[in-house]
Design a protein around this motif. Sequence first.
Motif, PDB file in Angstrom:
ATOM      1  N   ALA A  39       4.229  -1.688  14.626  1.00  0.00           N
ATOM      2  CA  ALA A  39       4.200  -0.763  13.639  1.00  0.00           C
ATOM      3  C   ALA A  39       3.249   0.185  12.699  1.00  0.00           C
ATOM      4  O   ALA A  39       3.723   1.062  11.537  1.00  0.00           O
ATOM      5  N   GLU A  40       2.277   0.124  14.272  1.00  0.00           N
ATOM      6  CA  GLU A  40       1.801   1.933  14.089  1.00  0.00           C
ATOM      7  C   GLU A  40       2.658   2.813  13.915  1.00  0.00           C
ATOM      8  O   GLU A  40       2.766   3.657  12.617  1.00  0.00           O
ATOM      9  N   GLU A  41       3.664   2.591  14.431  1.00  0.00           N
ATOM     10  CA  GLU A  41       4.547   3.938  14.617  1.00  0.00           C
ATOM     11  C   GLU A  41       5.069   4.205  13.437  1.00  0.00           C
ATOM     12  O   GLU A  41       5.895   5.527  13.399  1.00  0.00           O
ATOM     13  N   ILE A  42       5.621   2.849  12.665  1.00  0.00           N
ATOM     14  CA  ILE A  42       6.823   2.650  11.867  1.00  0.00           C
ATOM     15  C   ILE A  42       6.005   3.216  10.334  1.00  0.00           C
ATOM     16  O   ILE A  42       6.386   4.141   9.930  1.00  0.00           O
ATOM     17  N   PHE A  43       4.854   2.808  10.382  1.00  0.00           N
ATOM     18  CA  PHE A  43       3.560   3.510   9.036  1.00  0.00           C
ATOM     19  C   PHE A  43       3.549   4.573   8.907  1.00  0.00           C
ATOM     20  O   PHE A  43       3.680   5.676   8.592  1.00  0.00           O
ATOM     21  N   ALA A  44       3.413   5.644  10.093  1.00  0.00           N
ATOM     22  CA  ALA A  44       3.588   6.861  10.971  1.00  0.00           C
ATOM     23  C   ALA A  44       3.933   7.272  10.001  1.00  0.00           C
ATOM     24  O   ALA A  44       3.879   8.490  10.109  1.00  0.00           O
ATOM     25  N   TYR A  45       5.547   7.039  10.980  1.00  0.00           N
ATOM     26  CA  TYR A  45       6.533   7.924  10.460  1.00  0.00           C
ATOM     27  C   TYR A  45       7.009   7.534   9.090  1.00  0.00           C
ATOM     28  O   TYR A  45       6.979   8.928   8.064  1.00  0.00           O
ATOM     29  N   LEU A  46       6.591   6.633   8.094  1.00  0.00           N
ATOM     30  CA  LEU A  46       6.858   6.072   6.912  1.00  0.00           C
ATOM     31  C   LEU A  46       6.382   7.313   5.803  1.00  0.00           C
ATOM     32  O   LEU A  46       6.152   8.013   5.166  1.00  0.00           O
ATOM     33  N   CYS A  47       4.599   8.466   7.021  1.00  0.00           N
ATOM     34  CA  CYS A  47       3.738   8.502   6.430  1.00  0.00           C
ATOM     35  C   CYS A  47       4.383  10.251   5.927  1.00  0.00           C
ATOM     36  O   CYS A  47       3.581  10.490   4.934  1.00  0.00           O
ATOM     37  N   LEU A  48       4.710  10.273   7.068  1.00  0.00           N
ATOM     38  CA  LEU A  48       5.621  11.740   7.405  1.00  0.00           C
ATOM     39  C   LEU A  48       6.711  12.379   6.631  1.00  0.00           C
ATOM     40  O   LEU A  48       6.732  13.130   6.012  1.00  0.00           O
ATOM     41  N   LEU A  88       0.472  -0.993  -0.394  1.00  0.00           N
ATOM     42  CA  LEU A  88       0.125   0.143   0.092  1.00  0.00           C
ATOM     43  C   LEU A  88       0.329   1.828  -0.328  1.00  0.00           C
ATOM     44  O   LEU A  88       2.144   0.952   0.458  1.00  0.00           O
ATOM     45  N   LEU A  89       0.609   2.549  -0.587  1.00  0.00           N
ATOM     46  CA  LEU A  89       1.942   3.790   0.010  1.00  0.00           C
ATOM     47  C   LEU A  89       1.284   3.886   1.040  1.00  0.00           C
ATOM     48  O   LEU A  89       0.619   3.834   2.290  1.00  0.00           O
ATOM     49  N   ALA A  90       2.611   5.129   1.104  1.00  0.00           N
ATOM     50  CA  ALA A  90       2.923   5.959   2.816  1.00  0.00           C
ATOM     51  C   ALA A  90       1.431   6.661   2.746  1.00  0.00           C
ATOM     52  O   ALA A  90       2.201   8.047   2.596  1.00  0.00           O
ATOM     53  N   GLN A  91       0.438   6.579   2.715  1.00  0.00           N
ATOM     54  CA  GLN A  91      -0.666   7.086   2.945  1.00  0.00           C
ATOM     55  C   GLN A  91      -1.254   7.963   4.549  1.00  0.00           C
ATOM     56  O   GLN A  91      -1.813   6.248   5.012  1.00  0.00           O
ATOM     57  N   LYS A  92      -1.506   7.913   5.046  1.00  0.00           N
ATOM     58  CA  LYS A  92      -1.812   8.322   6.108  1.00  0.00           C
ATOM     59  C   LYS A  92      -3.507   8.067   6.570  1.00  0.00           C
ATOM     60  O   LYS A  92      -3.715   7.189   7.339  1.00  0.00           O
ATOM     61  N   SER A  93      -3.776   8.136   5.262  1.00  0.00           N
ATOM     62  CA  SER A  93      -5.617   7.473   5.418  1.00  0.00           C
ATOM     63  C   SER A  93      -5.570   5.987   5.195  1.00  0.00           C
ATOM     64  O   SER A  93      -6.631   5.779   5.450  1.00  0.00           O
ATOM     65  N   LEU A  94      -4.282   5.984   4.881  1.00  0.00           N
ATOM     66  CA  LEU A  94      -4.444   4.047   4.338  1.00  0.00           C
ATOM     67  C   LEU A  94      -3.675   3.597   6.475  1.00  0.00           C
ATOM     68  O   LEU A  94      -3.436   2.355   6.782  1.00  0.00           O
ATOM     69  N   LEU A  95      -3.629   4.130   7.205  1.00  0.00           N
ATOM     70  CA  LEU A  95      -2.979   3.678   8.081  1.00  0.00           C
ATOM     71  C   LEU A  95      -3.420   2.921   8.868  1.00  0.00           C
ATOM     72  O   LEU A  95      -3.123   1.555   9.510  1.00  0.00           O
ATOM     73  N   GLY A 135      11.151  19.874  19.325  1.00  0.00           N
ATOM     74  CA  GLY A 135      10.954  20.359  17.405  1.00  0.00           C
ATOM     75  C   GLY A 135      10.199  18.558  16.830  1.00  0.00           C
ATOM     76  O   GLY A 135       9.937  18.034  17.563  1.00  0.00           O
ATOM     77  N   GLU A 136       9.666  19.555  16.150  1.00  0.00           N
ATOM     78  CA  GLU A 136       8.766  18.667  15.497  1.00  0.00           C
ATOM     79  C   GLU A 136       9.118  17.371  14.682  1.00  0.00           C
ATOM     80  O   GLU A 136       9.139  16.293  14.576  1.00  0.00           O
ATOM     81  N   GLY A 137      10.511  17.500  13.931  1.00  0.00           N
ATOM     82  CA  GLY A 137      11.527  16.198  14.101  1.00  0.00           C
ATOM     83  C   GLY A 137      11.446  15.246  14.942  1.00  0.00           C
ATOM     84  O   GLY A 137      11.606  14.203  14.908  1.00  0.00           O
ATOM     85  N   ASP A 138      11.851  16.409  16.290  1.00  0.00           N
ATOM     86  CA  ASP A 138      12.177  14.879  17.379  1.00  0.00           C
ATOM     87  C   ASP A 138      11.176  14.202  17.751  1.00  0.00           C
ATOM     88  O   ASP A 138      10.831  13.456  17.980  1.00  0.00           O
ATOM     89  N   ILE A 139      10.096  15.068  17.586  1.00  0.00           N
ATOM     90  CA  ILE A 139       8.839  14.247  17.846  1.00  0.00           C
ATOM     91  C   ILE A 139       8.244  12.815  16.788  1.00  0.00           C
ATOM     92  O   ILE A 139       7.868  11.724  17.497  1.00  0.00           O
ATOM     93  N   GLU A 140       8.074  13.344  16.177  1.00  0.00           N
ATOM     94  CA  GLU A 140       8.459  12.046  14.758  1.00  0.00           C
ATOM     95  C   GLU A 140       9.293  11.303  15.191  1.00  0.00           C
ATOM     96  O   GLU A 140       8.318   9.544  14.777  1.00  0.00           O
ATOM     97  N   ALA A 141      10.698  11.738  15.068  1.00  0.00           N
ATOM     98  CA  ALA A 141      11.435  10.245  15.560  1.00  0.00           C
ATOM     99  C   ALA A 141      11.083   9.540  16.342  1.00  0.00           C
ATOM    100  O   ALA A 141      11.653   7.718  16.822  1.00  0.00           O
ATOM    101  N   SER A 142      11.129  10.495  18.119  1.00  0.00           N
ATOM    102  CA  SER A 142      10.340   9.448  18.549  1.00  0.00           C
ATOM    103  C   SER A 142       9.169   8.397  18.721  1.00  0.00           C
ATOM    104  O   SER A 142       9.151   7.400  19.185  1.00  0.00           O
ATOM    105  N   SER A 143       8.824   8.077  17.363  1.00  0.00           N
ATOM    106  CA  SER A 143       7.787   7.700  17.081  1.00  0.00           C
ATOM    107  C   SER A 143       8.848   5.742  16.756  1.00  0.00           C
ATOM    108  O   SER A 143       8.305   5.336  17.067  1.00  0.00           O
ATOM    109  N   LEU A 144       9.910   6.139  16.226  1.00  0.00           N
ATOM    110  CA  LEU A 144      10.322   4.675  15.823  1.00  0.00           C
ATOM    111  C   LEU A 144      11.094   4.658  17.188  1.00  0.00           C
ATOM    112  O   LEU A 144      11.619   3.135  16.914  1.00  0.00           O
TER     113      LEU A 144
END
Length: 437
Positions: free
Chosen positions: A48-57, A13-20, A102-111
């Motif tokens: 897996a949710e955190e990984i896919f969400a990060y890929l969407c962003l 599937l595509l890395a799009q938030k709607s497909l999370l 920062g926004e990047g730190d918040i996103e990286a924290s999901s990993l």
Amino acid sequence: MNITAPQEVKLSLLAQKSLLPVAVTFVEKSSLALGLEEGDALPLTLAAEEIFAYLCLRGAPEQPVSMRCLGGGYFVETEFSFQPKEFDLRAFNLTETPSLEGEGDIEASSLLIASRMVDRFRFSSDEHGLRVTLTKERSYAEAASPASAAAKPLDAFLVRAPDPEELKELVHLVHAFYGDRFLPPNFRYPGKVVDMAAARVYRAAVASDTSGRVGGGIVWRFQSPRIVACHGPYVFGQPLELEIAQQLVDACIAAVAKSQAVGIVNRYPTPQLPRGYFEELGSLTCRIAVGTSIEIPTFYRHLQEDHGATAWAHPTWEEFLTCEYERMCFARDINLVRNEGELRSRHSVVSAEFDKQQSTVILRPVWWGDDADETLAGNVNILKKDGIRTISFEADLGKPWQSYFGPALERNGFDPRFILPHCGKGDILVFQHRTGE
């Protein structure tokens, strides 16, 4: 469910938030179908949710993400394959802590959150992109108190394959008669050993009399396509100790000789291991208390002629490897790696495999980058603060990039100790940190 053969399901599937929600439901339902209980499936699903969400962003939304769930009876792994646009590998290090600045730190924290929810993770890359694999094992009860196990002397015995209940009894007896230093980590969970045997990961033989009383045993598994790791032999207070030990090892060798394996490695040797059957590769210094240590040897036995291989090494390893390969009569071409100005990753990743009962940890390279010194130093500092007394590092000489850790290992107090032939893509070079010296 038949757990003797791995099963897998796939989704693209595509890395799009709607497909999370689709990705999350896929992992959840697949994990349950492949054998995890709800309590174990939930952490893998959230990771897996955190990984896919990060890929969407941070990924490329027009690029597909391939997902695969593989069940092996005692574990389920979820793999993501994708073309990375930006992927912050640092978050998977033991040394990382969440940052919300920062926004990047918040996103990286999901990993970071994802890496803490699973038992293991690994990276790999090729011309098709990057793969991230998360593994979660089933939860098992630890072995009962050693007092619950007993063994009676055998007047005569035969060596044969055990049934599941006998295999569990074998593991309980190992706990009763042997200390922690003789126990592979999986042996702390008898049910897990049984499931690993059902999945054809483990093979075993027991020595018993005609009534079925177990007096000894040995367990082995493929560590790589060419090497078998054996545990034991274990003998439980038997008058025929030496004879039982020898026949158990003979049974293991006879079974392995029918395969393509070129050798057998024993990293948990018991006092009953027939030394004439094996050669010592080297040892690690196991620090059992402050100021007190013992040497734990690793043994090896050739089964077929070693036709040689290529070992990729940093120049600082060349002298050690040359001497060890000559001593063990391994034919190897040593190719030295050198950076000649090519582009490099900024960040390194190192995984850690813990055995807290023995206060040991094995570090392994996952990704190499310019901050290898900082990454290793951070891992060592955290492990020492946590009271880990024995820290080792294993580099695969069949993967050239892992040799770039050479200078960082030397500067951070790691010494080469011995070589495990064919135990990875190539040979494994084992280092130990000079902790406490």
